[in-house]
Design an enzyme around this catalytic site. Sequence first.
Site, PDB file in Angstrom:
ATOM      1  N   ARG A 122     -11.115  -0.517   1.998  1.00 62.33           N
ATOM      2  CA  ARG A 122     -12.573  -0.609   1.945  1.00 62.33           C
ATOM      3  C   ARG A 122     -13.066  -0.763   0.509  1.00 62.33           C
ATOM      4  O   ARG A 122     -14.118  -1.370   0.268  1.00 62.33           O
ATOM      5  CB  ARG A 122     -13.194   0.612   2.632  1.00 62.33           C
ATOM      6  CG  ARG A 122     -12.796   1.924   2.023  1.00 62.33           C
ATOM      7  CD  ARG A 122     -13.021   3.098   2.950  1.00 62.33           C
ATOM      8  NE  ARG A 122     -11.925   3.281   3.906  1.00 62.33           N
ATOM      9  CZ  ARG A 122     -11.866   4.246   4.812  1.00 62.33           C
ATOM     10  NH1 ARG A 122     -12.846   5.119   4.923  1.00 62.33           N
ATOM     11  NH2 ARG A 122     -10.846   4.347   5.622  1.00 62.33           N
ATOM     12  N   LYS A 148       1.587   7.922   0.314  1.00 58.82           N
ATOM     13  CA  LYS A 148       1.983   7.994   1.728  1.00 58.82           C
ATOM     14  C   LYS A 148       3.352   8.650   1.861  1.00 58.82           C
ATOM     15  O   LYS A 148       4.141   8.618   0.917  1.00 58.82           O
ATOM     16  CB  LYS A 148       2.076   6.569   2.302  1.00 58.82           C
ATOM     17  CG  LYS A 148       0.745   5.892   2.541  1.00 58.82           C
ATOM     18  CD  LYS A 148       0.959   4.510   3.147  1.00 58.82           C
ATOM     19  CE  LYS A 148      -0.359   3.799   3.367  1.00 58.82           C
ATOM     20  NZ  LYS A 148      -1.218   4.428   4.374  1.00 58.82           N
ATOM     21  N   ASP A 164       0.840  -1.200   0.000  1.00 66.01           N
ATOM     22  CA  ASP A 164       0.000   0.000   0.000  1.00 66.01           C
ATOM     23  C   ASP A 164       0.875   1.250   0.000  1.00 66.01           C
ATOM     24  O   ASP A 164       1.319   1.706   1.057  1.00 66.01           O
ATOM     25  CB  ASP A 164      -0.922  -0.018   1.234  1.00 66.01           C
ATOM     26  CG  ASP A 164      -1.848   1.200   1.272  1.00 66.01           C
ATOM     27  OD1 ASP A 164      -1.930   1.930   0.255  1.00 66.01           O
ATOM     28  OD2 ASP A 164      -2.498   1.406   2.326  1.00 66.01           O
TER      29      ASP A 164
HETATM   30  N1  BES Z   1      -3.289   0.212   5.189  1.00 65.27           N
HETATM   31  C1  BES Z   1      -3.666   1.491   5.657  1.00 65.27           C
HETATM   32  C2  BES Z   1      -3.956   1.514   7.145  1.00 65.27           C
HETATM   33  C3  BES Z   1      -2.783   1.417   8.064  1.00 65.27           C
HETATM   34  C4  BES Z   1      -2.009   2.528   8.308  1.00 65.27           C
HETATM   35  C5  BES Z   1      -2.514   0.262   8.725  1.00 65.27           C
HETATM   36  C6  BES Z   1      -0.951   2.443   9.186  1.00 65.27           C
HETATM   37  C7  BES Z   1      -1.474   0.174   9.616  1.00 65.27           C
HETATM   38  C8  BES Z   1      -0.686   1.278   9.844  1.00 65.27           C
HETATM   39  C9  BES Z   1      -4.919   1.974   4.943  1.00 65.27           C
HETATM   40  O1  BES Z   1      -5.049   1.559   3.635  1.00 65.27           O
HETATM   41  C10 BES Z   1      -4.864   3.450   4.938  1.00 65.27           C
HETATM   42  O2  BES Z   1      -3.980   3.988   4.336  1.00 65.27           O
HETATM   43  N2  BES Z   1      -5.807   4.075   5.610  1.00 65.27           N
HETATM   44  C11 BES Z   1      -5.840   5.491   5.705  1.00 65.27           C
HETATM   45  C12 BES Z   1      -7.274   5.927   5.564  1.00 65.27           C
HETATM   46  C13 BES Z   1      -7.451   7.400   5.429  1.00 65.27           C
HETATM   47  C14 BES Z   1      -6.897   7.865   4.112  1.00 65.27           C
HETATM   48  C15 BES Z   1      -8.903   7.707   5.552  1.00 65.27           C
HETATM   49  C16 BES Z   1      -5.269   5.893   7.052  1.00 65.27           C
HETATM   50  O3  BES Z   1      -5.498   5.179   8.022  1.00 65.27           O
HETATM   51  O4  BES Z   1      -4.549   6.886   7.110  1.00 65.27           O
HETATM   52 ZN    ZN Z   2      -4.113  -0.168   3.143  1.00 64.14          ZN
HETATM   53 MN    MN Z   3      -4.058   2.863   2.297  1.00 66.69          MN
END
Ligand code: BES
Ligand code: ZN
Ligand code: MN
Length: 521
Positions: free
Chosen positions: A354, A280, A273
């Site tokens: 999601r 990110k 991801d």
């Molecule tokens: N895989 C990540 C969530 C995650 C982040 C898991 C850090 C473990 C450690 C997920 O896909 C993600 O990036 N979620 C975002 C959602 C936001 C953009 C609403 C997040 O949590 O920042």
């Molecule tokens: Zn993710």
């Molecule tokens: Mn993500």
Amino acid sequence: MEFNIKSGSPEKQRVACVIVGVYESRKLTFAADLLDRISNGFISDVIRHGDMEGKLGSTLVLHSVPHTLCDRVMLVGLGKERDFRAKEYREAVRSSIKALTQTSAGEAVSYLSELTVKKHDVEWMIEQAAVVTLDVLYRFDRFKSKSDEPVREPRKLTLAVPRRSDLADGEKGLQRGLAIGNGMRLAKDLGNLPPNVCTPTYLGEEALRVAQAFGSAAEVLGPKEIAELGMHSFLSVAKGSVEEARLIVLKHQGAKDKNDKPIVLVGKGITFDSGGISLKPGEGMDEMKYDMCGAATVLGAFRAAVEMNLPLNIIAIVPACENMPNGNAVKPGDIVTSMSGQTIEVLNTDAEGRLILCDALTYAERFSPSTVIDVATLTGACVIALGHIATGLYSNQDSLARELLAAGEEVADRAWHMPLWDEYQELLKSPFADMANIGGRPGGSITAACFLSRFAKAYDWAHLDIAGTAWKGGKDKGATARPVPLLVQFLQDRADIALGNVVRRGRPRRETPEVVEDDQD
Ligand code: BES
Ligand code: ZN
Ligand code: MN
């Protein structure tokens, strides 16, 4: 490592190491006491000198204990006898195995499994000893050209049961423990593998290998078939990567009645991801290889359930792809149509979990499931809410939430029930589509779960956000295999219910009712 079950006296074991427990305030366990007697008080002498106080998790290795046949005796602190419960037992086993790897003993006989832990039978004692041992001994060094430190793994561990008549139960417990341990190892290996190896294609192949090994039915769909199913939300995430998406489906037909409604496990399988166009930050981005830990735990739990041949129909569904930015990638503002027909405005391409899960949840409907549980490293917000201790649990059915909480409690793989109230649903409103894929920073784990709930209306559903619990950072970095223990316990409990076994204190027991315990203290 090879495991064995045995009943017999500790002083008669001709082995490199005999492991016995000692409670705080100098109280010897039955096995330690036998060794003490045969050695004319050698062990109580050591304890009197203050070298072993019985503190939980402490260990002391003694050599040449008189009149015994073993090379070493390991004393393991158990803490206070009246506080000795499941958690303490696991802790004691954990430290005994850690200490064992510090010795050069190739074989050991452990008498910790002979102890009694309230509300638990011999079968459970052995099962948990095996699970904890495999957990401690796990290494992931296949990419090291030479290992940093020589790891000494004992060749053989024999677990003692109190009586000969317990051998059969011990054996059953061992088989279950090994199945859980193997499932956990699979989950850890998949999680720890680098993302250039563990691609969606690799996950698909691994799933086929699991199915093949146990004779389960399996199906792995590619991008064309996924498109034909109408999973445009899922595919919008995969678009930005050169790696092809996979939809993995495994089936275990274990129930007596093949038409029994199945339990469906759905696992988020983002093999890397990057965030996509909503990229990110660079720091720690390598950890996003763990974004397929939901998939890994679903495959691990499935493997364990099949190896145990649980009398249930179980289906594992894993949508797998990478989330990458390229010229073809989904962009903020794009609107996609999910398999359910609901449209989604993608406001942040990093909220991709999601987007792939919603289509998998819709796909699950075709199996008329009794229950669907999805498992996902879904939100950073869940880590903020619960840290690395509890998994976030959401459900549209309180009784299902209670079952999962109890299962997690039982095996020290705990979850915490979070709200799914309508007020939170409001935050997902979009002016242009049926919903947006993000609900803002406040309550981020909750709004993610609310998003999923819109695709899970046709059945009892629970969602486990494992962003904080699936792996550890820091110097012991690595996948934890959580929540494989929770899921397997849940399935085991469901199997017990299916078999009509007795349910006591909210938890089904495997055996016919035992003698009622004296619960006076
Ligand atoms: N895989 C990540 C969530 C995650 C982040 C898991 C850090 C473990 C450690 C997920 O896909 C993600 O990036 N979620 C975002 C959602 C936001 C953009 C609403 C997040 O949590 O920042
Ligand atoms: Zn993710
Ligand atoms: Mn993500």
